[in-house]
Enzyme design. Structure first.
Site, PDB file in Angstrom:
ATOM      1  N   SER A 109       0.862  -1.193   0.000  1.00 29.46           N
ATOM      2  CA  SER A 109       0.000   0.000   0.000  1.00 29.46           C
ATOM      3  C   SER A 109       0.890   1.230   0.000  1.00 29.46           C
ATOM      4  O   SER A 109       1.981   1.227   0.598  1.00 29.46           O
ATOM      5  CB  SER A 109      -0.888   0.027   1.244  1.00 29.46           C
ATOM      6  OG  SER A 109      -1.510   1.298   1.355  1.00 29.46           O
ATOM      7  N   TYR A 147      -1.515  -0.258  10.243  1.00 26.97           N
ATOM      8  CA  TYR A 147      -1.665  -0.868   8.912  1.00 26.97           C
ATOM      9  C   TYR A 147      -0.474  -0.479   8.039  1.00 26.97           C
ATOM     10  O   TYR A 147       0.135  -1.331   7.369  1.00 26.97           O
ATOM     11  CB  TYR A 147      -2.985  -0.378   8.304  1.00 26.97           C
ATOM     12  CG  TYR A 147      -3.181  -0.622   6.831  1.00 26.97           C
ATOM     13  CD1 TYR A 147      -3.635  -1.855   6.359  1.00 26.97           C
ATOM     14  CD2 TYR A 147      -2.945   0.394   5.889  1.00 26.97           C
ATOM     15  CE1 TYR A 147      -3.842  -2.063   4.997  1.00 26.97           C
ATOM     16  CE2 TYR A 147      -3.148   0.191   4.540  1.00 26.97           C
ATOM     17  CZ  TYR A 147      -3.595  -1.036   4.098  1.00 26.97           C
ATOM     18  OH  TYR A 147      -3.795  -1.239   2.752  1.00 26.97           O
TER      19      TYR A 147
HETATM   20  N1  LIG Z   1      -8.652  -0.582  -1.431  1.00 22.51           N
HETATM   21  C1  LIG Z   1      -7.600   0.244  -1.242  1.00 22.51           C
HETATM   22  O1  LIG Z   1      -7.723   1.495  -1.241  1.00 22.51           O
HETATM   23  C2  LIG Z   1      -6.224  -0.335  -1.048  1.00 22.51           C
HETATM   24  C3  LIG Z   1      -5.129   0.531  -1.136  1.00 22.51           C
HETATM   25  C4  LIG Z   1      -3.850   0.024  -0.927  1.00 22.51           C
HETATM   26  C5  LIG Z   1      -3.677  -1.318  -0.664  1.00 22.51           C
HETATM   27  N2  LIG Z   1      -4.762  -2.136  -0.577  1.00 22.51           N
HETATM   28  C6  LIG Z   1      -4.523  -3.543  -0.276  1.00 22.51           C
HETATM   29  O2  LIG Z   1      -5.109  -4.339  -1.285  1.00 22.51           O
HETATM   30  C7  LIG Z   1      -5.476  -5.608  -0.744  1.00 22.51           C
HETATM   31  C8  LIG Z   1      -6.925  -5.905  -1.084  1.00 22.51           C
HETATM   32  O3  LIG Z   1      -7.727  -4.861  -0.547  1.00 22.51           O
HETATM   33  P1  LIG Z   1      -9.258  -4.620  -0.952  1.00 22.51           P
HETATM   34  O4  LIG Z   1      -9.484  -3.181  -0.867  1.00 22.51           O
HETATM   35  O5  LIG Z   1      -9.587  -5.363  -2.204  1.00 22.51           O
HETATM   36  O6  LIG Z   1      -9.977  -5.305   0.322  1.00 22.51           O
HETATM   37  P2  LIG Z   1     -11.440  -5.943   0.479  1.00 22.51           P
HETATM   38  O7  LIG Z   1     -12.343  -5.439  -0.597  1.00 22.51           O
HETATM   39  O8  LIG Z   1     -11.822  -5.752   1.903  1.00 22.51           O
HETATM   40  O9  LIG Z   1     -11.178  -7.518   0.209  1.00 22.51           O
HETATM   41  C9  LIG Z   1     -10.365  -8.243   1.090  1.00 22.51           C
HETATM   42  C10 LIG Z   1     -10.389  -9.708   0.699  1.00 22.51           C
HETATM   43  O10 LIG Z   1      -9.538 -10.425   1.592  1.00 22.51           O
HETATM   44  C11 LIG Z   1     -10.281 -11.474   2.250  1.00 22.51           C
HETATM   45  N3  LIG Z   1      -9.718 -11.661   3.576  1.00 22.51           N
HETATM   46  C12 LIG Z   1      -9.609 -10.735   4.566  1.00 22.51           C
HETATM   47  N4  LIG Z   1      -9.033 -11.270   5.643  1.00 22.51           N
HETATM   48  C13 LIG Z   1      -8.746 -12.553   5.350  1.00 22.51           C
HETATM   49  C14 LIG Z   1      -8.149 -13.622   6.065  1.00 22.51           C
HETATM   50  N5  LIG Z   1      -7.747 -13.481   7.332  1.00 22.51           N
HETATM   51  N6  LIG Z   1      -8.005 -14.821   5.430  1.00 22.51           N
HETATM   52  C15 LIG Z   1      -8.427 -14.990   4.156  1.00 22.51           C
HETATM   53  N7  LIG Z   1      -9.001 -14.019   3.421  1.00 22.51           N
HETATM   54  C16 LIG Z   1      -9.175 -12.806   4.021  1.00 22.51           C
HETATM   55  C17 LIG Z   1     -11.726 -10.953   2.226  1.00 22.51           C
HETATM   56  O11 LIG Z   1     -12.698 -11.979   2.356  1.00 22.51           O
HETATM   57  P3  LIG Z   1     -13.455 -12.241   3.786  1.00 22.51           P
HETATM   58  O12 LIG Z   1     -14.122 -10.932   4.158  1.00 22.51           O
HETATM   59  O13 LIG Z   1     -14.396 -13.362   3.503  1.00 22.51           O
HETATM   60  O14 LIG Z   1     -12.364 -12.625   4.722  1.00 22.51           O
HETATM   61  C18 LIG Z   1     -11.754 -10.348   0.826  1.00 22.51           C
HETATM   62  O15 LIG Z   1     -11.878 -11.370  -0.133  1.00 22.51           O
HETATM   63  C19 LIG Z   1      -5.200  -5.506   0.774  1.00 22.51           C
HETATM   64  O16 LIG Z   1      -3.947  -6.082   1.071  1.00 22.51           O
HETATM   65  C20 LIG Z   1      -5.148  -4.013   1.014  1.00 22.51           C
HETATM   66  O17 LIG Z   1      -4.360  -3.693   2.143  1.00 22.51           O
HETATM   67  C21 LIG Z   1      -6.028  -1.680  -0.758  1.00 22.51           C
END
Ligand SMILES: NC(=O)c1ccc[n+]([C@@H]2O[C@H](COP(=O)([O-])OP(=O)(O)OC[C@H]3O[C@@H](n4cnc5c(N)ncnc54)[C@H](OP(=O)(O)O)[C@@H]3O)[C@@H](O)[C@H]2O)c1
Length: 249
Positions: A143, A157
């Protein structure tokens, strides 16, 4: 020809869902994990069925003691494991550090950093015991927060993502001799439900408005970079952190 297999943690929605779609289009069978998001998982599996993609969903918390074993045993059943994308991540509730509970701190560290380390350790151990190949790679989803520190939002985080970047650089050098590449993608604010879960559903729109390219990222913007890093076009890229931030540094 043997089927190649990609593992994507957290593939039921958001960035992970977009990564699953792209890796299936490359021809991989894809195994993704989730913990509770059944409706998202059904949606991803329905799309896979419509497109003839080979996708398996594994309900598995990546922090579980036996998670690496379970995940890669299931992946090995599908074919030849060549790609690991450590995408699953959580933030905890948005706010300054003084508002974060011990449970939030340890859960975010466990999911974002410890589980990523343990999954990397397991996949590298398996690959090192097998005949060499040139198409093995790990992509970690970091991130922009690793650089900004996310003050007032979630410094814990940010700290986990800085750890993910350090492990990416170090592990890349450690396993380069075995032909295994390790890279990270560093997304800027991306339109997913992670922000609503943190308590700020409007965050992506707000940050997007002050981003040089004028918008928040889309999940597929991030997935495209992940996809490229897994391919032979990135065959000379390892230990790199690729910013996909719309111009924010
Ligand atoms: N969105 C942003 O602005 C952003 C920016 C920078 C970096 N990121 C990074 O990008 C990645 C994806 O983010 P996102 O925004 O797509 O998040 P999201 O929409 O909340 O999706 C997270 C996914 O991870 C799964 N998950 C969470 N905890 C888990 C666990 N303990 N074991 C297995 N699966 C798990 C969730 O499913 P369940 O709920 O069923 O567990 C879901 O499928 C993350 O690493 C985040 O830090 C995101």
């Amino acid at each position: 020809m043997t089927t190649t297999v990609a593992v994507v943690t957290g593939g039921s929605r958001g960035i992970g869902e977009a990564i699953v779609r792209r890796l299936t289009r490359l021809g991989h069978a894809v195994l993704f994990t989730y913990t509770s998001d059944e409706s998202g998982t059904d949606h991803v599996l329905a799309h896979a069925a419509d497109t003839g993609a080979n996708v398996l969903a594994l309900r598995c918390d990546i922090t579980g003691t036996d998670a690496p074993q379970r995940i890669f045993d299931a992946a090995d059943e599908l074919g030849e494991l060549t790609v690991l994308v450590n995408n699953a991540g959580i933030t905890g509730p948005i706010g300054p550090l003084r508002t974060a509970t011990d449970d939030t701190l340890s859960r975010v560290i466990d999911v974002n950093l410890t589980a990523t380390l343990r999954l990397c350790r397991e996949v590298v151990t398996r690959w090192e015991s097998r005949p060499p190949r040139e198409d093995r790679s790990i992509v970690n989803v970091s991130s922009i927060a690793a650089r900004t520190g996310a003050p007032g939002e979630y410094v814990w985080y940010a700290a986990t993502k800085a750890g993910v970047e350090a492990l990416t650089v170090g592990l890349a050098r450690e396993v380069a001799g075995q032909g295994i590449r390790v890279n990270a993608v560093s997304p800027g604010t991306t339109t997913t439900t992670i922000h609503a879960r943190a308590g700020r559903p409007d965050r992506a729109a707000q940050v997007g408005a002050r981003t040089p390219l004028g918008r928040a990222g889309a999940p597929d913007d991030i997935a495209a970079a992940v996809e490229w890093l897994t391919t032979s076009d990135a065959g000379y890229v390892t230990g790199s952190i690729l910013d996909v931030t719309g111009g924010i540094r």
